[in-house]
Scaffold this motif. Structure first.
Motif, PDB file in Angstrom:
ATOM      1  N   UNK A 193       0.826  -1.204   0.000  1.00  0.00           N
ATOM      2  CA  UNK A 193       0.000   0.000   0.000  1.00  0.00           C
ATOM      3  C   UNK A 193       0.865   1.260   0.000  1.00  0.00           C
ATOM      4  N   UNK A 194       2.188   1.098   0.002  1.00  0.00           N
ATOM      5  CA  UNK A 194       3.071   2.225   0.218  1.00  0.00           C
ATOM      6  C   UNK A 194       3.737   2.754  -1.038  1.00  0.00           C
ATOM      7  N   UNK A 296       4.110   7.355   1.829  1.00  0.00           N
ATOM      8  CA  UNK A 296       2.647   7.262   1.819  1.00  0.00           C
ATOM      9  C   UNK A 296       2.205   5.816   1.986  1.00  0.00           C
ATOM     10  N   UNK A 297       1.112   5.639   2.745  1.00  0.00           N
ATOM     11  CA  UNK A 297       0.433   4.351   2.812  1.00  0.00           C
ATOM     12  C   UNK A 297      -1.057   4.612   2.675  1.00  0.00           C
ATOM     13  N   UNK A 298      -1.667   4.034   1.638  1.00  0.00           N
ATOM     14  CA  UNK A 298      -3.069   4.302   1.329  1.00  0.00           C
ATOM     15  C   UNK A 298      -3.856   2.991   1.381  1.00  0.00           C
ATOM     16  N   UNK A 299      -4.788   2.914   2.325  1.00  0.00           N
ATOM     17  CA  UNK A 299      -5.687   1.761   2.381  1.00  0.00           C
ATOM     18  C   UNK A 299      -6.964   2.013   1.596  1.00  0.00           C
ATOM     19  N   UNK A 300      -7.383   3.279   1.563  1.00  0.00           N
ATOM     20  CA  UNK A 300      -8.580   3.631   0.804  1.00  0.00           C
ATOM     21  C   UNK A 300      -8.546   5.117   0.483  1.00  0.00           C
ATOM     22  N   UNK A 301      -9.037   5.481  -0.692  1.00  0.00           N
ATOM     23  CA  UNK A 301      -9.094   6.874  -1.088  1.00  0.00           C
ATOM     24  C   UNK A 301      -7.868   7.296  -1.882  1.00  0.00           C
ATOM     25  N   UNK A 302      -7.745   8.598  -2.070  1.00  0.00           N
ATOM     26  CA  UNK A 302      -6.641   9.176  -2.826  1.00  0.00           C
ATOM     27  C   UNK A 302      -6.124  10.398  -2.089  1.00  0.00           C
ATOM     28  N   UNK A 311      -8.711   6.643   4.068  1.00  0.00           N
ATOM     29  CA  UNK A 311      -7.995   5.883   5.099  1.00  0.00           C
ATOM     30  C   UNK A 311      -6.539   5.771   4.655  1.00  0.00           C
ATOM     31  N   UNK A 312      -5.719   6.754   5.059  1.00  0.00           N
ATOM     32  CA  UNK A 312      -4.333   6.760   4.613  1.00  0.00           C
ATOM     33  C   UNK A 312      -3.428   7.477   5.625  1.00  0.00           C
ATOM     34  N   UNK A 313      -2.134   7.285   5.446  1.00  0.00           N
ATOM     35  CA  UNK A 313      -1.129   7.925   6.293  1.00  0.00           C
ATOM     36  C   UNK A 313      -0.021   8.474   5.403  1.00  0.00           C
ATOM     37  N   UNK A 314       0.449   9.672   5.710  1.00  0.00           N
ATOM     38  CA  UNK A 314       1.585  10.265   5.002  1.00  0.00           C
ATOM     39  C   UNK A 314       2.607  10.761   6.017  1.00  0.00           C
ATOM     40  N   UNK A 315       3.854  10.311   5.872  1.00  0.00           N
ATOM     41  CA  UNK A 315       4.965  10.796   6.688  1.00  0.00           C
ATOM     42  C   UNK A 315       5.800  11.723   5.809  1.00  0.00           C
ATOM     43  N   UNK A 316       5.930  12.983   6.219  1.00  0.00           N
ATOM     44  CA  UNK A 316       6.722  13.957   5.472  1.00  0.00           C
ATOM     45  C   UNK A 316       7.949  14.314   6.294  1.00  0.00           C
ATOM     46  N   UNK A 342      19.267  12.346   7.200  1.00  0.00           N
ATOM     47  CA  UNK A 342      19.216  13.311   8.306  1.00  0.00           C
ATOM     48  C   UNK A 342      17.990  14.190   8.097  1.00  0.00           C
ATOM     49  N   UNK A 343      17.130  14.254   9.105  1.00  0.00           N
ATOM     50  CA  UNK A 343      15.826  14.920   8.989  1.00  0.00           C
ATOM     51  C   UNK A 343      15.792  16.125   9.923  1.00  0.00           C
ATOM     52  N   UNK A 344      15.480  17.306   9.362  1.00  0.00           N
ATOM     53  CA  UNK A 344      15.386  18.500  10.208  1.00  0.00           C
ATOM     54  C   UNK A 344      14.087  18.515  11.007  1.00  0.00           C
ATOM     55  N   UNK A 345      12.972  18.232  10.355  1.00  0.00           N
ATOM     56  CA  UNK A 345      11.677  18.203  11.028  1.00  0.00           C
ATOM     57  C   UNK A 345      10.761  17.248  10.270  1.00  0.00           C
ATOM     58  N   UNK A 346       9.627  16.943  10.862  1.00  0.00           N
ATOM     59  CA  UNK A 346       8.728  15.979  10.222  1.00  0.00           C
ATOM     60  C   UNK A 346       7.291  16.209  10.654  1.00  0.00           C
ATOM     61  N   UNK A 347       6.382  15.793   9.809  1.00  0.00           N
ATOM     62  CA  UNK A 347       4.965  15.762  10.136  1.00  0.00           C
ATOM     63  C   UNK A 347       4.387  14.406   9.714  1.00  0.00           C
ATOM     64  N   UNK A 348       3.415  13.966  10.451  1.00  0.00           N
ATOM     65  CA  UNK A 348       2.666  12.759  10.093  1.00  0.00           C
ATOM     66  C   UNK A 348       1.213  13.164   9.894  1.00  0.00           C
ATOM     67  N   UNK A 349       0.682  12.870   8.715  1.00  0.00           N
ATOM     68  CA  UNK A 349      -0.716  13.138   8.405  1.00  0.00           C
ATOM     69  C   UNK A 349      -1.461  11.800   8.377  1.00  0.00           C
ATOM     70  N   UNK A 350      -2.587  11.737   9.070  1.00  0.00           N
ATOM     71  CA  UNK A 350      -3.421  10.533   9.036  1.00  0.00           C
ATOM     72  C   UNK A 350      -4.852  10.954   8.739  1.00  0.00           C
ATOM     73  N   UNK A 351      -5.435  10.344   7.720  1.00  0.00           N
ATOM     74  CA  UNK A 351      -6.824  10.599   7.359  1.00  0.00           C
ATOM     75  C   UNK A 351      -7.641   9.356   7.683  1.00  0.00           C
ATOM     76  N   UNK A 352      -8.655   9.511   8.540  1.00  0.00           N
ATOM     77  CA  UNK A 352      -9.462   8.369   8.954  1.00  0.00           C
ATOM     78  C   UNK A 352     -10.826   8.860   9.446  1.00  0.00           C
TER      79      UNK A 352
END
Length: 359
Positions: A193-194, A296-302, A311-316, A342-352
């Protein structure tokens, strides 16, 4: 009788005030292992005029820490590691947006990370369950828990997994029944799904990423956040009903750090050139171009078109530089490429469909 893991339960509840025990009402996911450790930190004392044995054994600080691993079904527990904001206001930890009917977008990882007094904490409930009202039940309730480190990992032929290292203020033991918590019904996220991307463009929850930015042939990834928690004790003991005499008095999140890695089958020189400093680099550069690495991991939707049932998750991972690179070679082996990020900052988006990650 001897117990087995099939009779154990692990749940959590979001604390309104740090250290105040709350009813546990949320599942974590498909828990694979849990290992709490309690320590009395005994002080062993010798004395002049005594014997070769210790003279006194005195209780020291009471410390609680542990780890657990689970397969990722829902995003609620991720909030405990990184906080949540609306993504549209300056209010930290204020809950999700509602972009479509019955659909909620959780934005975790605000740059204005919650301060120590407001950083998420939770009550963790770990029960060995023998039966209703059975005196053999062994229920440990840990209060004042905070996430020290949390890692999200994915690999081929495995569900996406999460490893959490946590610390707690204290523990209470009882023989009461385990909490009645509604489990997730979704299957865990899985590798097929990724998708993994690397781009210099700005990425958020609605960005549709072009295919030219796809990193192909990825076999595994790892993303982690470290809150660098520091526990505090004081000579005065305790002045709070939530604290015990020997237990810690605070867990302070210090500078936040991220780490990431990618492992893939070598395809072309693109990622190596980015490691050197730019898309066109042929030797190491004095200034490194920064990239956004997206998983990205998408179980449903776009992603990019909010709709009911998403129903998805995005790690930026933002402003990334590639720290180390290893491209191997051996007869009969596929050429592998391992990249440290090396990552300066990050966000996790989850749609559910979860309107509130705090209950």
């Amino acid at each position: 009788m001897v117990n087995t893991g099939y009779k154990q339960k692990l749940y959590f509840g979001d604390e309104d005030n740090y250290g105040t025990i709350v009813p546990v009402d949320q599942p974590i996911g498909l828990v694979q292992s849990v290992s709490p450790t309690e320590s009395n930190n005994l002080m062993k004392i010798r004395t002049l005029g005594g014997t070769r044995d210790f003279s006194n054994i005195v209780a020291g600080k009471f410390e609680v820490s542990g780890t657990f691993d689970y397969y990722l079904q829902g995003g609620a527990f991720l909030r405990q590691a990184i906080g949540e904001d609306t993504g549209t206001t300056d209010t930290v930890d204020s809950g999700p947006r509602n972009p479509a009917s019955g659909n909620y977008l959780h934005v975790m990882g605000s740059a204005a990370s919650p301060l120590a007094d407001n950083f998420p904490s939770f009550t963790l409930d770990f029960t060995d369950y023998e039966g209703p009202n059975d005196p053999g039940n062994f229920r440990r309730t840990y209060n004042g828990c905070r996430v020290n480190t949390l890692s999200i990992s994915g690999t081929v032929d495995e569900p996406v997994s999460v490893t959490c290292d946590w610390m707690a203020m204290g523990v209470t033991v009882s023989t009461t029944d385990n909490a009645a918590v509604t489990e997730y019904t979704q299957d865990p996220y899985v590798f097929y799904q990724g998708a993994v991307y690397s781009t210099t463009g700005t990425i958020d929850s609605s960005t549709v990423i072009d295919e030219d930015s796809v990193i192909c042939e990825v076999n595994s990834f790892d993303f982690s956040v470290n809150n660098n928690l520091e526990a505090t004790w004081y000579i005065c003991g305790t002045t709070s009903t939530d604290q015990t005499l020997r237990g810690l008095k605070g867990l302070i999140p210090k500078g936040r750090e991220y780490d990431a890695s990618l492992n893939l089958h070598f395809k072309d020189s693109k990622m190596y050139q980015r490691f050197l400093g730019s898309d066109t680099a042929t030797t190491s550069q004095g200034t490194l171009t920064k990239y956004q690495v997206v998983i990205d991991f998408v179980r449903q939707g776009t992603i990019g078109t909010p709709a009911t049932g998403d129903d998805w998750m995005r790690i930026v991972m933002e402003d990334c530089a590639f720290d180390d690179m290893n491209i191997t070679g051996a007869p009969e082996d596929i050429v592998n490429e391992s990249i440290g990020v090396f990552v300066r900052s990050a966000k996790i988006y989850v749609s559910d469909d979860d309107a509130d990650y705090t209950s």
